[in-house]
Scaffold this active site. Structure first.
Site: not given
Ligand code: AMP
Length: 113
Positions: A93, A99
């Site tokens: 994460q 999410h």
């Molecule tokens: P995780 O690594 O499971 O916490 O996933 C976080 C996700 O959020 C990653 O796939 C990122 O690419 C995505 N992410 C981070 N910032 C943004 C943003 N501003 N808009 C859309 N996705 C984002």
């Protein structure tokens, strides 16, 4: 609280939204890991799955059922897709507002990295 997903939920920063209701918002991931990569988030802030009380389990169910609705609407249901929720450091994460990832449009491999 300085949380990027809270800011997206509040429309304080832009996102490519595909779904929204009073409790959830879903938008395209900024750094997609598949041809389709959508994130489904609750508007209320929980840092990780560990922080979601049992009384909020319906919210987790709604995230899951919303993902299936989005998959159907985007024409992904028949070919299939993957739903992922990473929890904490070892879970990979990176954004600490829960999410659900909806990944689709290519063959997924197993086990995940
Ligand atoms: P995780 O690594 O499971 O916490 O996933 C976080 C996700 O959020 C990653 O796939 C990122 O690419 C995505 N992410 C981070 N910032 C943004 C943003 N501003 N808009 C859309 N996705 C984002």
């Amino acid at each position: 609280m300085d949380c990027i997903f809270c800011k997206i939920a509040a429309h304080d920063i832009p996102a490519k939204t595909v779904f929204e209701n009073e409790r959830l918002i879903a938008f395209h991931d900024l750094f997609p890991q598949a041809p389709v990569h959508v994130l489904i988030i609750p508007k209320v802030h929980f840092s990780t799955l560990n922080d979601v009380p049992q009384g909020e389990s319906a919210l987790l169910g709604e995230m899951m059922s919303t993902a299936t609705t989005i998959a159907r609407e985007l024409g992904l249901a028949d070919d299939g897709y993957r739903l992922v929720m990473n929890c904490g450091a070892n879970g990979g994460q990176s954004v600490f507002h829960i999410h659900l990832h909806l990944l689709a449009g290519r063959q997924m491999s197993w086990p995940p990295g």
